[in-house]
Design a protein around this motif. Structure first.
Motif, mmCIF file in Angstrom:
data_model
loop_
_atom_site.group_PDB
_atom_site.id
_atom_site.type_symbol
_atom_site.label_atom_id
_atom_site.label_comp_id
_atom_site.label_asym_id
_atom_site.label_seq_id
_atom_site.Cartn_x
_atom_site.Cartn_y
_atom_site.Cartn_z
ATOM 1 N N ILE A 119 8.272 -0.628 -9.671
ATOM 2 C CA ILE A 119 7.148 -0.031 -10.400
ATOM 3 C C ILE A 119 5.826 -0.632 -9.930
ATOM 4 C CG2 ILE A 119 6.059 0.123 -12.675
ATOM 5 C CD1 ILE A 119 8.884 0.539 -13.825
ATOM 6 N N ILE A 120 5.780 -1.942 -9.741
ATOM 7 C CA ILE A 120 4.553 -2.589 -9.256
ATOM 8 C C ILE A 120 4.205 -2.085 -7.854
ATOM 9 C CG2 ILE A 120 3.585 -4.802 -8.504
ATOM 10 C CD1 ILE A 120 5.034 -6.072 -10.899
ATOM 11 N N PHE A 121 5.199 -1.971 -6.987
ATOM 12 C CA PHE A 121 4.961 -1.479 -5.634
ATOM 13 C C PHE A 121 4.427 -0.048 -5.656
ATOM 14 C CE2 PHE A 121 6.464 0.750 -1.825
ATOM 15 C CZ PHE A 121 5.813 0.003 -0.851
ATOM 16 N N VAL A 122 4.995 0.795 -6.497
ATOM 17 C CA VAL A 122 4.546 2.186 -6.579
ATOM 18 C C VAL A 122 3.113 2.259 -7.094
ATOM 19 C CG1 VAL A 122 4.927 4.367 -7.807
ATOM 20 C CG2 VAL A 122 6.849 3.186 -6.757
ATOM 21 N N VAL A 123 2.773 1.450 -8.089
ATOM 22 C CA VAL A 123 1.405 1.444 -8.616
ATOM 23 C C VAL A 123 0.421 0.991 -7.539
ATOM 24 C CG1 VAL A 123 -0.123 0.283 -10.272
ATOM 25 C CG2 VAL A 123 2.069 1.202 -11.027
ATOM 26 N N ILE A 124 0.787 -0.027 -6.767
ATOM 27 C CA ILE A 124 -0.084 -0.497 -5.683
ATOM 28 C C ILE A 124 -0.266 0.602 -4.635
ATOM 29 C CG2 ILE A 124 -0.209 -2.114 -3.739
ATOM 30 C CD1 ILE A 124 1.032 -4.216 -5.613
ATOM 31 N N MET A 125 0.810 1.283 -4.281
ATOM 32 C CA MET A 125 0.709 2.350 -3.285
ATOM 33 C C MET A 125 -0.130 3.519 -3.805
ATOM 34 S SD MET A 125 2.033 1.128 -0.668
ATOM 35 C CE MET A 125 1.893 2.553 0.360
ATOM 36 N N ILE A 126 -0.007 3.839 -5.090
ATOM 37 C CA ILE A 126 -0.833 4.899 -5.676
ATOM 38 C C ILE A 126 -2.307 4.517 -5.586
ATOM 39 C CG2 ILE A 126 -1.475 5.994 -7.868
ATOM 40 C CD1 ILE A 126 1.506 6.028 -8.572
ATOM 41 N N GLY A 127 -2.616 3.271 -5.909
ATOM 42 C CA GLY A 127 -4.001 2.807 -5.815
ATOM 43 C C GLY A 127 -4.521 2.857 -4.391
ATOM 44 N N LEU A 128 -3.698 2.451 -3.434
ATOM 45 C CA LEU A 128 -4.107 2.462 -2.032
ATOM 46 C C LEU A 128 -4.374 3.885 -1.541
ATOM 47 C CD1 LEU A 128 -4.476 0.709 0.522
ATOM 48 C CD2 LEU A 128 -2.078 1.164 1.028
ATOM 49 N N VAL A 129 -3.486 4.795 -1.852
ATOM 50 C CA VAL A 129 -3.668 6.190 -1.431
ATOM 51 C C VAL A 129 -4.889 6.801 -2.121
ATOM 52 C CG1 VAL A 129 -2.638 8.496 -1.525
ATOM 53 C CG2 VAL A 129 -1.263 6.553 -0.808
ATOM 54 N N THR A 130 -5.117 6.450 -3.380
ATOM 55 C CA THR A 130 -6.287 6.954 -4.099
ATOM 56 C C THR A 130 -7.574 6.467 -3.443
ATOM 57 O OG1 THR A 130 -5.030 6.986 -6.161
ATOM 58 C CG2 THR A 130 -7.426 7.035 -6.350
ATOM 59 N N LEU A 131 -7.627 5.192 -3.085
ATOM 60 C CA LEU A 131 -8.818 4.655 -2.425
ATOM 61 C C LEU A 131 -9.057 5.309 -1.063
ATOM 62 C CD1 LEU A 131 -8.590 0.848 -3.253
ATOM 63 C CD2 LEU A 131 -10.278 2.493 -4.080
ATOM 64 N N ILE A 132 -8.007 5.494 -0.304
ATOM 65 C CA ILE A 132 -8.149 6.135 1.008
ATOM 66 C C ILE A 132 -8.616 7.581 0.839
ATOM 67 C CG2 ILE A 132 -6.851 6.944 3.027
ATOM 68 C CD1 ILE A 132 -5.172 4.373 2.786
ATOM 69 N N ASP A 133 -8.053 8.291 -0.121
ATOM 70 C CA ASP A 133 -8.452 9.674 -0.374
ATOM 71 C C ASP A 133 -9.910 9.743 -0.817
ATOM 72 O OD1 ASP A 133 -7.945 12.505 -0.704
ATOM 73 O OD2 ASP A 133 -8.002 12.122 -2.872
ATOM 74 N N TYR A 134 -10.305 8.835 -1.680
ATOM 75 C CA TYR A 134 -11.687 8.782 -2.153
ATOM 76 C C TYR A 134 -12.639 8.520 -0.980
ATOM 77 C CZ TYR A 134 -15.713 7.310 -4.965
ATOM 78 O OH TYR A 134 -16.959 7.189 -5.518
ATOM 79 N N GLY A 135 -12.256 7.595 -0.112
ATOM 80 C CA GLY A 135 -13.086 7.290 1.055
ATOM 81 C C GLY A 135 -13.195 8.468 2.002
ATOM 82 N N PHE A 136 -12.081 9.139 2.270
ATOM 83 C CA PHE A 136 -12.118 10.301 3.161
ATOM 84 C C PHE A 136 -12.936 11.446 2.562
ATOM 85 C CE2 PHE A 136 -8.080 8.924 5.455
ATOM 86 C CZ PHE A 136 -8.767 8.583 6.606
ATOM 87 N N SER A 137 -12.835 11.635 1.251
ATOM 88 C CA SER A 137 -13.597 12.729 0.640
ATOM 89 C C SER A 137 -15.099 12.459 0.724
ATOM 90 C CB SER A 137 -13.167 12.945 -0.810
ATOM 91 O OG SER A 137 -13.537 11.843 -1.610
ATOM 92 N N HIS A 138 -15.504 11.221 0.501
ATOM 93 C CA HIS A 138 -16.929 10.894 0.617
ATOM 94 C C HIS A 138 -17.393 10.954 2.068
ATOM 95 C CE1 HIS A 138 -18.355 10.030 -3.398
ATOM 96 N NE2 HIS A 138 -17.155 9.518 -3.662
ATOM 97 N N ALA A 139 -16.541 10.558 2.996
ATOM 98 C CA ALA A 139 -16.901 10.653 4.414
ATOM 99 C C ALA A 139 -17.045 12.115 4.828
ATOM 100 C CB ALA A 139 -15.851 9.957 5.272
ATOM 101 N N ALA A 140 -16.169 12.982 4.334
ATOM 102 C CA ALA A 140 -16.262 14.406 4.664
ATOM 103 C C ALA A 140 -17.516 15.020 4.059
ATOM 104 C CB ALA A 140 -15.018 15.135 4.166
ATOM 105 N N LYS A 141 -17.863 14.616 2.835
ATOM 106 C CA LYS A 141 -19.094 15.126 2.214
ATOM 107 C C LYS A 141 -20.320 14.666 2.990
ATOM 108 C CE LYS A 141 -17.462 15.547 -2.526
ATOM 109 N NZ LYS A 141 -17.554 15.019 -3.895
ATOM 110 N N TYR A 142 -20.284 13.436 3.491
ATOM 111 C CA TYR A 142 -21.417 12.907 4.253
ATOM 112 C C TYR A 142 -21.558 13.642 5.586
ATOM 113 C CZ TYR A 142 -24.364 9.633 6.806
ATOM 114 O OH TYR A 142 -25.365 9.074 7.549
ATOM 115 N N VAL A 143 -20.433 13.885 6.260
ATOM 116 C CA VAL A 143 -20.470 14.519 7.577
ATOM 117 C C VAL A 143 -20.810 16.006 7.460
ATOM 118 C CG1 VAL A 143 -19.045 15.185 9.567
ATOM 119 C CG2 VAL A 143 -18.901 12.871 8.651
ATOM 120 N N PHE A 144 -20.176 16.706 6.538
ATOM 121 C CA PHE A 144 -20.339 18.156 6.453
ATOM 122 C C PHE A 144 -21.369 18.598 5.418
ATOM 123 C CE2 PHE A 144 -15.936 17.576 8.016
ATOM 124 C CZ PHE A 144 -16.126 18.127 9.270
ATOM 125 N N GLY A 145 -21.929 17.670 4.701
ATOM 126 C CA GLY A 145 -23.014 17.987 3.779
ATOM 127 C C GLY A 145 -22.604 18.394 2.462
#
Length: 94
Positions: free
Chosen positions: A68-94
């Motif tokens: 359960i701890i491992f799954v929660v950590i992986m969920i957090g990691l994927v969420t952070l990466i997704d958040y970063g990619f979404s902001h990077a895409a908004k910055y690049v494509f406007g």
């Protein structure tokens, strides 16, 4: 030059199988009916399950907590990466 042992040109004595035996079709298992084969399969399953070493309650609790701890950590990691990619895409494509 000499040929290598077991080469294609000169097979070893072990490679030459005598053809005196007839090949059986199915052997002993081929003569049983479907219900007997199913019963044999069930008995083999039960025999294998008796060999299983089941974890104790303490081990089970520990393993479950770790998963359960491992799954929660992986969920957090994927969420952070997704958040970063979404902001990077908004910055690049406007």
């Amino acid at each position: 030059m000499t040929d290598a042992v077991g080469s294609i040109d000169m097979p070893d004595a072990q490679d030459e199988a005598p053809d005196s035996k007839k090949s059986r079709k199915g052997g002993k298992r081929g003569k049983k009916g479907p219900l007997k084969r199913l019963a044999l399969f069930y008995r083999q399953i039960v025999a294998e399950l008796r060999k299983v070493v089941w974890p104790s309650r303490n081990q089970l609790t520990t393993y479950t907590t770790v998963v359960i701890i491992f799954v929660v950590i992986m969920i957090g990691l994927v969420t952070l990466i997704d958040y970063g990619f979404s902001h990077a895409a908004k910055y690049v494509f406007g």
